[in-house]
Enzyme design. Sequence first.
Site, mmCIF file in Angstrom:
data_model
loop_
_atom_site.group_PDB
_atom_site.id
_atom_site.type_symbol
_atom_site.label_atom_id
_atom_site.label_comp_id
_atom_site.label_asym_id
_atom_site.label_seq_id
_atom_site.Cartn_x
_atom_site.Cartn_y
_atom_site.Cartn_z
ATOM 1 N N LYS A 28 41.684 30.359 -92.396
ATOM 2 C CA LYS A 28 41.055 31.688 -92.208
ATOM 3 C C LYS A 28 39.879 31.589 -91.245
ATOM 4 O O LYS A 28 39.737 32.426 -90.356
ATOM 5 C CB LYS A 28 40.610 32.220 -93.585
ATOM 6 C CG LYS A 28 39.916 33.567 -93.523
ATOM 7 C CD LYS A 28 40.033 34.319 -94.824
ATOM 8 C CE LYS A 28 39.156 33.763 -95.926
ATOM 9 N NZ LYS A 28 37.720 34.057 -95.771
ATOM 10 N N SER A 174 24.842 27.914 -93.962
ATOM 11 C CA SER A 174 25.888 28.926 -93.802
ATOM 12 C C SER A 174 26.484 28.852 -92.407
ATOM 13 O O SER A 174 25.799 29.058 -91.406
ATOM 14 C CB SER A 174 25.316 30.323 -94.052
ATOM 15 O OG SER A 174 26.197 31.301 -93.527
ATOM 16 N N GLN A 176 28.535 30.934 -91.294
ATOM 17 C CA GLN A 176 28.601 32.294 -90.750
ATOM 18 C C GLN A 176 27.314 32.631 -90.007
ATOM 19 O O GLN A 176 27.336 33.209 -88.927
ATOM 20 C CB GLN A 176 28.841 33.296 -91.881
ATOM 21 C CG GLN A 176 30.209 33.121 -92.526
ATOM 22 C CD GLN A 176 30.468 34.099 -93.651
ATOM 23 O OE1 GLN A 176 29.626 34.939 -93.956
ATOM 24 N NE2 GLN A 176 31.626 34.003 -94.264
ATOM 25 N N ASP A 327 34.046 27.085 -100.903
ATOM 26 C CA ASP A 327 35.033 28.052 -101.412
ATOM 27 C C ASP A 327 35.929 27.474 -102.508
ATOM 28 O O ASP A 327 36.794 28.172 -103.035
ATOM 29 C CB ASP A 327 35.900 28.556 -100.251
ATOM 30 C CG ASP A 327 35.083 29.400 -99.276
ATOM 31 O OD1 ASP A 327 34.087 30.009 -99.697
ATOM 32 O OD2 ASP A 327 35.445 29.437 -98.084
ATOM 33 N N ARG A 358 30.564 34.592 -107.636
ATOM 34 C CA ARG A 358 31.580 33.607 -108.055
ATOM 35 C C ARG A 358 31.101 32.655 -109.128
ATOM 36 O O ARG A 358 31.914 32.072 -109.838
ATOM 37 C CB ARG A 358 32.037 32.784 -106.853
ATOM 38 C CG ARG A 358 33.200 33.377 -106.183
ATOM 39 C CD ARG A 358 33.824 32.452 -105.166
ATOM 40 N NE ARG A 358 34.719 33.277 -104.368
ATOM 41 C CZ ARG A 358 35.048 33.051 -103.132
ATOM 42 N NH1 ARG A 358 34.561 32.001 -102.499
ATOM 43 N NH2 ARG A 358 35.875 33.851 -102.497
HETATM 44 C C1 S3P Z 1 32.976 30.650 -93.647
HETATM 45 C C2 S3P Z 1 31.827 30.153 -94.148
HETATM 46 C C3 S3P Z 1 31.486 30.142 -95.584
HETATM 47 C C4 S3P Z 1 32.712 30.391 -96.449
HETATM 48 C C5 S3P Z 1 33.578 31.499 -95.925
HETATM 49 C C6 S3P Z 1 34.040 31.180 -94.516
HETATM 50 C C7 S3P Z 1 33.187 30.638 -92.186
HETATM 51 O O1 S3P Z 1 30.544 31.174 -95.820
HETATM 52 O O2 S3P Z 1 32.336 30.678 -97.765
HETATM 53 O O3 S3P Z 1 34.715 31.679 -96.739
HETATM 54 O O4 S3P Z 1 34.331 30.818 -91.732
HETATM 55 O O5 S3P Z 1 32.211 30.435 -91.456
HETATM 56 P P1 S3P Z 1 28.963 30.937 -95.580
HETATM 57 O O6 S3P Z 1 28.784 30.602 -94.167
HETATM 58 O O7 S3P Z 1 28.302 32.238 -95.922
HETATM 59 O O8 S3P Z 1 28.599 29.835 -96.536
#
Ligand code: S3P
Length: 445
Positions: A28, A174, A176, A327, A358
């Site tokens: 993903k 993170s 993200q 995750d 969670r």
């Molecule tokens: C992800 C980062 C994680 C993860 C999410 C996907 C990504 O989140 O939990 O399912 O693709 O960068 P965080 O960056 O908020 O930890």
Amino acid sequence: MQSPSTRVPLTARRNGPLAGRLRVPGDKSISIRALILGALTVGETRVCGLLEGGDVLNTAKALAALGARIEKIGNGAWSIRGVGVGGFAEPADALDFGNSGTGCRLTLGAVAGCPITATFDGDASLRSRPMQRVLDPLERMGARALVSADGRLPLTLKGARDPIPIIFEPPVPSAQLKSATLLAGLSAPGETVVIEAEATRDHTEKMLTHLGAQIRVEPTANNGRRITLTGQPELEPRPIAVPSDPSSAAFPLVAALVVPGSDIMLTGVMMNPLRIGLLTTLYEMGASIEKLDARNEGGEDVADLRVRAGTLRGVEVPAERAPAMIDEYPVLAVAAAFAEGSTKMRGLKELRVKESDRLAATAALLRENGIVAEIDGDDLIVHGTGGRPRGGGLVRTHMDHRIAMAAIVLGLGSERPVRIDDGTFIATSFPGFVDLMRDLGADLS
Ligand code: S3P
């Protein structure tokens, strides 16, 4: 909120051993990045193995509304015609990311470096998740956000005409947050720097390198990273192959460990070192997982995994491991319920702001099924049954795909069936999950 009439309850029951080979869908995180970075290149990017799950498709729709041309050309094969760095057009309507935190937060970063205004929205789960953490660095770079005091969606972002490169130290580990900052940094002149105290998944950095951006990653003390991106590159379209998602593979994998007599093969699973904390933990628990045919596909390490059922023992999972398995805690907690002794999972604060809380949802799913689980501050402690948990519960999934799949795995190995209130959200990350599990011999109705 999902209306009760559109919910799809599911029941998982004990059956014979699980057996067979399967390839879980594409990753993903990489799929979403392939679409966003493809949309920022000039020319056509071809992607194969793309995850065709809700989160990815919602991100594709948003990028199309921003001017990219995105087309499905085969099974998992997609073509993206990008608009170039900083080239997004102002969308006519609000962008709806559905359940996808990654799609929303990374696109916020990409839009922050464009002179346009866009409104971001999502479903009830995404509307409950914190966005201010991403807006902070983007506002420092010159973007302006119109957002409610609690920092939740819907919000409107006005991108910066002349973005400023920054040095950013994310306050939480993170990927993200890191990725949003780097994507905004693509439009800024000079160097944007992200200094991570703890390394998180590096797919954005790898893909930017693959597409010709100049990006330097240096290790810092205690497993941190300093990432330096040179802005305003012209990204070159190059083919992207998406490997199988280790976070999806985790569900059949744990199912095979806890259903007696099982023996399955998971093929082509991504083995990126920043994503395999679950494997490390399961090895410590005594799991029988053989890594076969380790190879490199499309720039990522992959392997086939032969998984056989066996006895597990409780372990202590250190907080430093959390970014590499963030995750996977719900399904690890399920494995822990079958283990001998207690499993202590440390430092799970970030689990509270995922698709659901969670930490609470995982403890509730276990307790509902007769397993003793405690939350102590940010730690989760599961007291293993050393055999079959009782089961028999009805699990509330809170619009969270991973809670739904973890509960199903529990039901496949527990004494009595486990029911979930809604399986619809499984398709955000793992379309075909129910059929693939049935092919292995699971009893799901
Ligand atoms: C992800 C980062 C994680 C993860 C999410 C996907 C990504 O989140 O939990 O399912 O693709 O960068 P965080 O960056 O908020 O930890």
